[in-house]
Write an enzyme that holds these catalytic residues in place. Sequence first.
Site, mmCIF file in Angstrom:
data_model
loop_
_atom_site.group_PDB
_atom_site.id
_atom_site.type_symbol
_atom_site.label_atom_id
_atom_site.label_comp_id
_atom_site.label_asym_id
_atom_site.label_seq_id
_atom_site.Cartn_x
_atom_site.Cartn_y
_atom_site.Cartn_z
ATOM 1 N N ASP A 243 33.484 15.423 9.977
ATOM 2 C CA ASP A 243 32.290 15.961 10.620
ATOM 3 C C ASP A 243 31.249 16.147 9.515
ATOM 4 O OD1 ASP A 243 30.581 17.369 12.387
ATOM 5 O OD2 ASP A 243 31.500 19.282 11.788
ATOM 6 N N ASP B 34 27.802 18.299 9.668
ATOM 7 C CA ASP B 34 27.250 19.654 9.547
ATOM 8 C C ASP B 34 28.376 20.688 9.611
ATOM 9 O OD1 ASP B 34 24.801 18.325 9.525
ATOM 10 O OD2 ASP B 34 24.519 18.564 11.691
HETATM 11 MG MG LIG Z 1 30.164 20.728 12.483
#
Ligand SMILES: [Mg+2]
Length: 172
Positions: free
Chosen positions: A12, A14
């Site tokens: 992932d 962010d």
């Molecule tokens: Mg995230």
Amino acid sequence: MTRLEKPAAFLDRDGVINYDDGYMGTPDRIRWMPNAAKAIRRLNDAGYHVFLFSNQSGVARGFFTEQAVVLLFDWMRAELRAQGAVIDDYRFCPHHPQGSVEGYLQDSDWRKPGAGMIRDLMTHWPVRHAGSFAIGDRSTDMEAAEAVNLPGYLFAGGDLDAFVAGILANQR
Ligand SMILES: [Mg+2]
């Protein structure tokens, strides 16, 4: 030519390689997670494909354009590459059913907890399923990994390289 099949680390974006300060649309807002580049280098050196997969509903919500998302990913990859850390590829999902921008309002299996982004990367790259895994900071990241029978590791922030080193140590 046959491309080498390797396991993949699906990261992932962010909340994993950068802090998630909410709807990250421009480079000036990026605060890197500690040792993010070192963690990615470690994965490169250990023989993993490294991919990013990221929900970017800010596009559907009108906070930034799809082109801005691409520019930001490309900027981040360049910054990492300058430190010897290679992101092989990335996918993002600009859609959100509760958005406001026409063209981005359909529900998409790419949007996590859907696994569409992981599946698409697995289609375009020679990924060996055995040994592959995902890292994310939300339960939806874990659900996406689970949907394709990959282990998911929930990251709470901090030293990303130490976290990755711990995962790799347990793979052996
Ligand atoms: Mg995230």
